[in-house]
Design an enzyme around this catalytic site. Sequence first.
Site, PDB file in Angstrom:
ATOM      1  N   GLN A  88     -41.646 109.441  10.667  1.00  0.00           N
ATOM      2  CA  GLN A  88     -42.325 109.101  11.931  1.00  0.00           C
ATOM      3  C   GLN A  88     -43.803 109.493  11.862  1.00  0.00           C
ATOM      4  OE1 GLN A  88     -40.020 111.320  14.752  1.00  0.00           O
ATOM      5  NE2 GLN A  88     -38.176 110.165  14.338  1.00  0.00           N
ATOM      6  N   VAL A  90     -45.895 109.676   9.320  1.00  0.00           N
ATOM      7  CA  VAL A  90     -46.789 108.833   8.510  1.00  0.00           C
ATOM      8  C   VAL A  90     -46.917 107.407   9.067  1.00  0.00           C
ATOM      9  CG1 VAL A  90     -46.411 110.211   6.437  1.00  0.00           C
ATOM     10  CG2 VAL A  90     -45.028 108.155   6.795  1.00  0.00           C
ATOM     11  N   ARG A  91     -46.176 107.106  10.136  1.00  0.00           N
ATOM     12  CA  ARG A  91     -46.394 105.822  10.822  1.00  0.00           C
ATOM     13  C   ARG A  91     -47.760 105.816  11.509  1.00  0.00           C
ATOM     14  NH1 ARG A  91     -42.194 102.502  12.147  1.00  0.00           N
ATOM     15  NH2 ARG A  91     -43.888 101.092  12.703  1.00  0.00           N
ATOM     16  N   HIS A  92     -48.335 107.002  11.691  1.00  0.00           N
ATOM     17  CA  HIS A  92     -49.667 107.084  12.307  1.00  0.00           C
ATOM     18  C   HIS A  92     -50.697 106.788  11.224  1.00  0.00           C
ATOM     19  CE1 HIS A  92     -48.391 108.358  16.292  1.00  0.00           C
ATOM     20  NE2 HIS A  92     -47.327 108.739  15.623  1.00  0.00           N
ATOM     21  N   ARG A  93     -51.083 105.526  11.151  1.00  0.00           N
ATOM     22  CA  ARG A  93     -51.874 105.026  10.024  1.00  0.00           C
ATOM     23  C   ARG A  93     -53.307 105.515  10.037  1.00  0.00           C
ATOM     24  NH1 ARG A  93     -50.090  99.221  11.912  1.00  0.00           N
ATOM     25  NH2 ARG A  93     -50.069 100.472  13.802  1.00  0.00           N
ATOM     26  N   ARG A 103     -39.782 112.933  -6.403  1.00  0.00           N
ATOM     27  CA  ARG A 103     -39.589 112.367  -7.743  1.00  0.00           C
ATOM     28  C   ARG A 103     -39.601 113.490  -8.770  1.00  0.00           C
ATOM     29  NH1 ARG A 103     -42.727 106.971  -9.024  1.00  0.00           N
ATOM     30  NH2 ARG A 103     -40.816 106.694 -10.201  1.00  0.00           N
ATOM     31  N   ARG A 152     -32.124 111.656  -6.289  1.00  0.00           N
ATOM     32  CA  ARG A 152     -32.706 111.995  -4.976  1.00  0.00           C
ATOM     33  C   ARG A 152     -32.206 111.070  -3.871  1.00  0.00           C
ATOM     34  NH1 ARG A 152     -38.847 109.940  -4.212  1.00  0.00           N
ATOM     35  NH2 ARG A 152     -38.772 107.997  -5.371  1.00  0.00           N
ATOM     36  N   ARG A 170     -60.022 111.296  17.633  1.00  0.00           N
ATOM     37  CA  ARG A 170     -59.622 110.107  18.395  1.00  0.00           C
ATOM     38  C   ARG A 170     -58.180 109.713  18.053  1.00  0.00           C
ATOM     39  NH1 ARG A 170     -62.434 104.099  18.407  1.00  0.00           N
ATOM     40  NH2 ARG A 170     -61.626 103.501  20.445  1.00  0.00           N
ATOM     41  N   ARG A 179     -46.536 111.399  20.817  1.00  0.00           N
ATOM     42  CA  ARG A 179     -45.554 112.339  20.249  1.00  0.00           C
ATOM     43  C   ARG A 179     -45.384 113.631  21.034  1.00  0.00           C
ATOM     44  NH1 ARG A 179     -42.730 108.861  17.139  1.00  0.00           N
ATOM     45  NH2 ARG A 179     -44.068 107.808  15.631  1.00  0.00           N
TER      46      ARG A 179
HETATM   47  C1  LIG Z   1     -40.968 107.156  21.401  1.00  0.00           C
HETATM   48  C2  LIG Z   1     -41.281 106.307  20.190  1.00  0.00           C
HETATM   49  C3  LIG Z   1     -40.318 105.458  19.673  1.00  0.00           C
HETATM   50  C4  LIG Z   1     -40.602 104.644  18.556  1.00  0.00           C
HETATM   51  N1  LIG Z   1     -39.636 103.822  18.065  1.00  0.00           N
HETATM   52  C5  LIG Z   1     -39.909 103.023  17.002  1.00  0.00           C
HETATM   53  C6  LIG Z   1     -38.922 102.124  16.474  1.00  0.00           C
HETATM   54  O1  LIG Z   1     -37.806 102.062  16.966  1.00  0.00           O
HETATM   55  N2  LIG Z   1     -39.255 101.352  15.408  1.00  0.00           N
HETATM   56  C7  LIG Z   1     -40.501 101.389  14.836  1.00  0.00           C
HETATM   57  O2  LIG Z   1     -40.758 100.652  13.886  1.00  0.00           O
HETATM   58  N3  LIG Z   1     -41.442 102.244  15.297  1.00  0.00           N
HETATM   59  C8  LIG Z   1     -41.184 103.049  16.351  1.00  0.00           C
HETATM   60  N4  LIG Z   1     -42.143 103.915  16.811  1.00  0.00           N
HETATM   61  C9  LIG Z   1     -43.421 104.015  16.086  1.00  0.00           C
HETATM   62  C10 LIG Z   1     -44.560 103.280  16.815  1.00  0.00           C
HETATM   63  O3  LIG Z   1     -44.278 101.901  16.956  1.00  0.00           O
HETATM   64  C11 LIG Z   1     -45.892 103.444  16.034  1.00  0.00           C
HETATM   65  O4  LIG Z   1     -45.766 102.843  14.754  1.00  0.00           O
HETATM   66  C12 LIG Z   1     -46.271 104.891  15.822  1.00  0.00           C
HETATM   67  O5  LIG Z   1     -46.099 105.636  16.993  1.00  0.00           O
HETATM   68  C13 LIG Z   1     -47.741 104.965  15.376  1.00  0.00           C
HETATM   69  O6  LIG Z   1     -48.551 104.648  16.486  1.00  0.00           O
HETATM   70  P1  LIG Z   1     -49.889 103.831  16.345  1.00  0.00           P
HETATM   71  O7  LIG Z   1     -49.675 102.519  15.681  1.00  0.00           O
HETATM   72  O8  LIG Z   1     -50.506 103.789  17.727  1.00  0.00           O
HETATM   73  O9  LIG Z   1     -50.756 104.799  15.428  1.00  0.00           O
HETATM   74  P2  LIG Z   1     -51.768 104.430  14.243  1.00  0.00           P
HETATM   75  O10 LIG Z   1     -51.070 103.731  13.159  1.00  0.00           O
HETATM   76  O11 LIG Z   1     -52.447 105.723  13.908  1.00  0.00           O
HETATM   77  O12 LIG Z   1     -52.767 103.427  14.880  1.00  0.00           O
HETATM   78  C14 LIG Z   1     -53.715 103.892  15.844  1.00  0.00           C
HETATM   79  C15 LIG Z   1     -54.177 102.715  16.678  1.00  0.00           C
HETATM   80  O13 LIG Z   1     -54.912 101.830  15.835  1.00  0.00           O
HETATM   81  C16 LIG Z   1     -54.653 100.490  16.239  1.00  0.00           C
HETATM   82  N5  LIG Z   1     -54.027  99.794  15.110  1.00  0.00           N
HETATM   83  C17 LIG Z   1     -53.585 100.347  13.949  1.00  0.00           C
HETATM   84  N6  LIG Z   1     -53.120  99.404  13.130  1.00  0.00           N
HETATM   85  C18 LIG Z   1     -53.262  98.227  13.781  1.00  0.00           C
HETATM   86  C19 LIG Z   1     -52.949  96.880  13.461  1.00  0.00           C
HETATM   87  N7  LIG Z   1     -52.391  96.535  12.309  1.00  0.00           N
HETATM   88  N8  LIG Z   1     -53.238  95.940  14.367  1.00  0.00           N
HETATM   89  C20 LIG Z   1     -53.805  96.240  15.555  1.00  0.00           C
HETATM   90  N9  LIG Z   1     -54.111  97.503  15.942  1.00  0.00           N
HETATM   91  C21 LIG Z   1     -53.849  98.478  15.047  1.00  0.00           C
HETATM   92  C22 LIG Z   1     -53.733 100.558  17.450  1.00  0.00           C
HETATM   93  O14 LIG Z   1     -54.524 100.564  18.608  1.00  0.00           O
HETATM   94  C23 LIG Z   1     -53.054 101.892  17.285  1.00  0.00           C
HETATM   95  O15 LIG Z   1     -52.589 102.454  18.511  1.00  0.00           O
HETATM   96  C24 LIG Z   1     -41.882 104.718  17.924  1.00  0.00           C
HETATM   97  C25 LIG Z   1     -42.846 105.592  18.459  1.00  0.00           C
HETATM   98  C26 LIG Z   1     -42.563 106.385  19.570  1.00  0.00           C
HETATM   99  C27 LIG Z   1     -43.614 107.323  20.097  1.00  0.00           C
END
Ligand SMILES: Cc1cc2nc3c(=O)[nH]c(=O)nc-3n(C[C@H](O)[C@H](O)[C@H](O)COP(=O)(O)OP(=O)(O)OC[C@H]3O[C@@H](n4cnc5c(N)ncnc54)[C@H](O)[C@@H]3O)c2cc1C
Length: 214
Positions: A88, A90-93, A103, A152, A170, A179
């Site tokens: 979760q 590293v989903r924050h890109r 590995r 693994r 930011r 989060r």
């Molecule tokens: C309660 C909760 C439940 C979730 N459940 C799921 C789930 O079931 N499945 C799942 O896949 N994910 C899930 N997520 C993950 C969520 O969808 C986001 O991927 C994650 O929280 C990262 O947020 P972000 O994209 O805002 O952050 P970052 O990746 O850090 O991006 C920051 C901001 O940059 C902008 N941005 C970044 N990349 C792009 C792009 N390609 N296009 C346009 N704007 C962009 C957006 O404004 C974004 O808010 C969940 C998250 C939460 C908090």
Amino acid sequence: MPRETDTLPDIQVQWTESGIPSEESIIDAAAAGMVSRKDEPYESFVKDLSLSRAKEFLTKMIEYGHESVLEHITFQFWVSMSRVASHQQVRHRMASYTQMSLRKKRSLTTDDFVVPPQIKSEDLGEWIADSKQVIDTYEKWLAKGYEVDVARRKLTQEARTDMVMTINARSLRNYFNLRAKHDADFEINAVAKRMYQLICEEGLGFLFEDIGFE
Ligand SMILES: Cc1cc2nc3c(=O)[nH]c(=O)nc-3n(C[C@H](O)[C@H](O)[C@H](O)COP(=O)(O)OP(=O)(O)OC[C@H]3O[C@@H](n4cnc5c(N)ncnc54)[C@H](O)[C@@H]3O)c2cc1C
């Protein structure tokens, strides 16, 4: 091994050596914001800019939604959490990560597995025995001569991983917004709140206090 009285997830968060934004970087971020506002040469307002004035100015920038200024302030943390939470994380890109690799062959113990605090004391032994079973299975496939890349795959999502995360203010606001709220998974929620606590200890909570931590 977790204590039976633990009520918080067994995560760890700490600053890296240079992880705390310096006073100069706070002043520079405010001065950057002033570049966009003031009709005066940069040198004339930057040389006497105090930390308290910079904080006041940045608070105003946040109120106005002029948040790109906050990208000049960078935080760096060392974090230890489970694989499920790190996925979760590293989903924050809009951040940079370096994560422990599985590995590489690891000598695992049950301490390398994050125990959820929800596990009741009467179930803790059974939970840990299951983790031990996972380690035994991992080691069995290594002993059969398979590569770590293969073995693994038998490790479970509770396996612990360490990472270094670098993130600007930011993006960290977005991270906390998503989060540090009640519907986030309990472990990443604890990581977010611990980060905020460390930040407040350094007098930098003003960058995030409008977010409304739950
Ligand atoms: C309660 C909760 C439940 C979730 N459940 C799921 C789930 O079931 N499945 C799942 O896949 N994910 C899930 N997520 C993950 C969520 O969808 C986001 O991927 C994650 O929280 C990262 O947020 P972000 O994209 O805002 O952050 P970052 O990746 O850090 O991006 C920051 C901001 O940059 C902008 N941005 C970044 N990349 C792009 C792009 N390609 N296009 C346009 N704007 C962009 C957006 O404004 C974004 O808010 C969940 C998250 C939460 C908090």
